[in-house]
Design a protein around this motif. Structure first.
Motif, PDB file in Angstrom:
ATOM      1  N   UNK A 257      15.972  92.968  58.840  1.00  0.00           N
ATOM      2  CA  UNK A 257      15.947  94.420  58.653  1.00  0.00           C
ATOM      3  C   UNK A 257      17.298  95.017  59.001  1.00  0.00           C
ATOM      4  N   UNK A 258      18.002  94.364  59.922  1.00  0.00           N
ATOM      5  CA  UNK A 258      19.320  94.856  60.333  1.00  0.00           C
ATOM      6  C   UNK A 258      20.208  93.675  60.715  1.00  0.00           C
ATOM      7  N   UNK A 259      21.507  93.855  60.497  1.00  0.00           N
ATOM      8  CA  UNK A 259      22.491  92.830  60.869  1.00  0.00           C
ATOM      9  C   UNK A 259      23.587  93.507  61.680  1.00  0.00           C
ATOM     10  N   UNK A 260      23.853  92.973  62.860  1.00  0.00           N
ATOM     11  CA  UNK A 260      24.946  93.447  63.701  1.00  0.00           C
ATOM     12  C   UNK A 260      26.133  92.535  63.437  1.00  0.00           C
TER      13      UNK A 260
ATOM     14  N   UNK B  13      19.960  91.916  50.403  1.00  0.00           N
ATOM     15  CA  UNK B  13      20.387  92.643  51.600  1.00  0.00           C
ATOM     16  C   UNK B  13      20.909  94.041  51.293  1.00  0.00           C
ATOM     17  N   UNK B  14      20.688  94.503  50.079  1.00  0.00           N
ATOM     18  CA  UNK B  14      21.237  95.811  49.684  1.00  0.00           C
ATOM     19  C   UNK B  14      20.723  96.937  50.581  1.00  0.00           C
ATOM     20  N   UNK B  15      19.475  96.819  51.048  1.00  0.00           N
ATOM     21  CA  UNK B  15      18.894  97.869  51.874  1.00  0.00           C
ATOM     22  C   UNK B  15      18.841  97.484  53.353  1.00  0.00           C
ATOM     23  N   UNK B  16      19.455  96.367  53.710  1.00  0.00           N
ATOM     24  CA  UNK B  16      19.487  95.954  55.116  1.00  0.00           C
ATOM     25  C   UNK B  16      20.460  96.842  55.896  1.00  0.00           C
ATOM     26  N   UNK B  17      20.076  97.223  57.107  1.00  0.00           N
ATOM     27  CA  UNK B  17      20.951  98.023  57.965  1.00  0.00           C
ATOM     28  C   UNK B  17      22.119  97.152  58.423  1.00  0.00           C
ATOM     29  N   UNK B  18      23.340  97.648  58.269  1.00  0.00           N
ATOM     30  CA  UNK B  18      24.542  96.932  58.697  1.00  0.00           C
ATOM     31  C   UNK B  18      25.248  97.754  59.767  1.00  0.00           C
TER      32      UNK B  18
END
Length: 465
Positions: A201-204, A226-231
């Motif tokens: 859902x998110x990538x740090x 990953x277009x909608x994944x939180x970065x």
């Protein structure tokens, strides 16, 4: 001058407002200024800003009060609100994020970072507005929309993408106390490992001096998975230029000055909650679009779908030179069924008849209910002989087995008439091919001929081409 959007600047210090107005006006934004909470509601209604920059502390309130006031207005609820804090005031930054502010910027503002953050937030808002418009019942022709509140997932998947394995392990450990996250860590050189499992859902993302990591951000943002994944990017220093580049490459937020677990957690909570709302809107939109093409009684495609689909089939046929079949089918004496057994029983017959026809056609083409007891069937890339066989099988499927009704001991019989129109454009251009409206009229005439000939049969009209 081309105006890119309206930004409301709220600050009790006039020099701060003036400096921001100069910076933003130079970037072709329309800037409106305010000093305090008093009168803000009326100002918001009049100005309808696209973004708000507000000092953390106003003469009569706080940035959190501004966010709360805006959130109460349905027309402005998605307007990003950015808090402006003093330099090196970490606690103020964390407090603003905890209060639900969309981001925090510190004085003095570097033009590059300020404008990059504004661009990023306005892009995010534009995406939200686009989904809201497309999801609206007016745009889909649907009834009242459902707008339940959506909370962040109870256990969001969060990945740490580190340049140095040691940093990845340390960051994962620092975040591991957050039970609402399912955490894992990956090295930036091995994106395949990150993408091969469940999509986070998110990538740090660790942002160091290696500029190639900016390409990783762009790569993640451009991939369908990953277009909608939180970065969320983490910069070891306070390099405003690199932070700006990261935002323009697709980061949703950038943390300056190194890894801070408290700040990362707040940003993850805020961004994942927003992602959940966006995901729900996308799912609702997809569902609404799908339902707008479906006949609710039979589960078949509806007339709206059929008219578009037959147009596409005709276009493909004109391009390939391969013919297609168009059929109109009508249950015989259906009014008598409704009159004798009731409309509920008539609906039952329609539902069963639809299922039988769908079974005959399968994936070769489509079956749509286009009227009360009238159906359209279209099958591309089919010969005249096979189309006649299919049409005859449709008749047989209806008349061979009586229809069972819930409130009737004895099944009732029904038949169907089919009008078949073959279209064989054979290398005709789309302009030269027979118009779809004419094809439908021809199929309708064939259906009328089947009715006149005694019903429960197929009549065909061959294309002149």
């Amino acid at each position: 001058m081309s105006v890119q959007g309206t930004i409301l600047v709220l600050d009790g210090v006039s020099t701060n407002r003036i400096m921001l107005k100069v910076q933003l006006t130079a970037a072709w934004y329309h800037v409106v200024q305010g000093e305090k909470l008093e009168g803000l509601a009326a100002l918001l209604r009049r100005v309808r800003p696209d973004l708000v920059l507000t000092a953390q502390t106003l003469p009569d309130g706080t940035a959190a009060d501004v966010k709360s006031l805006i959130a109460k207005n349905p027309a402005l609820g998605d307007v990003p609100v950015v808090a402006l804090t003093a330099q090196n005031d970490k606690q103020a930054r964390l407090r603003a994020l905890a209060d639900g502010l969309d981001d925090v910027l510190t004085h003095p503002f570097k033009d590059t970072l300020l404008l990059a953050r504004i661009r990023s937030l306005l892009r995010a808002r534009a995406d939200t507005q686009d989904l809201q418009f497309r999801e609206s019942p007016q745009s889909l022709g649907l009834a009242e929309p459902e707008t339940p509140h959506v909370a962040a997932p109870k256990r969001a998947r969060v990945a740490v993408l580190a340049q140095k394995p040691r940093n990845g392990a340390l960051w994962q450990k620092a975040l591991s106390g957050q039970s609402r996250y399912a955490l894992n860590s990956h090295h930036q050189s091995d994106l395949q490992a990150l993408l091969s499992g469940p999509i986070p859902d998110a990538i740090v993302v660790e942002l160091d001096a290696d500029r190639s990591v900016l390409n990783i951000l762009a790569d993640l943002r451009s991939r369908g998975a990953t277009r909608h994944t939180v970065l969320i990017g983490v910069l070891i220093d306070n390099n405003a230029t690199r932070a700006s580049e990261a935002l323009d490459r697709g980061a949703d937020a950038v943390c300056l000055g190194g890894f801070c677990a408290d700040e990362i957690v707040l940003r993850l909570d805020n961004q994942i909650a927003r992602k959940s709302r966006m995901d729900q809107m996308r799912d609702s939109l997809k569902k609404g679009i799908a339902e707008s093409w479906i006949d609710p009684l039979t589960g078949l495609q509806n007339r709206r779908y059929a008219m578009r689909a037959i147009q596409q089939i005709a276009q493909q046929s004109a391009q390939t030179g391969r013919g297609f079949a168009l059929m109109l089918a009508d249950l015989d004496h259906f009014k008598a069924i409704n009159d004798e057994y009731g409309h509920a029983s008539g609906d039952c017959v329609l539902t069963q008849a639809a299922a039988r026809m769908q079974q005959v056609v399968g994936k070769a083409g489509f079956v749509a209910r286009i009227g009360g007891e009238e159906f359209m069937i279209a099958v591309p890339n089919i010969s005249r002989a096979k189309a006649l066989t299919m049409a005859s099988t449709l008749c047989e499927a209806i008349c061979a087995v009586p229809f069972r009704l819930p409130d009737q001991r004895t099944p009732i019989s029904a038949t169907i008439s089919v009008g078949l129109k073959m279209s064989a454009p054979t290398y005709l251009s789309q302009e030269e091919a027979e118009p779809v409206e004419q094809l439908i009229k021809s199929a309708d005439k064939a259906l009328y001929a089947a009715k006149q000939a005694g019903r429960n049969q197929v009549q065909i009209r061959q294309s002149a081409a």
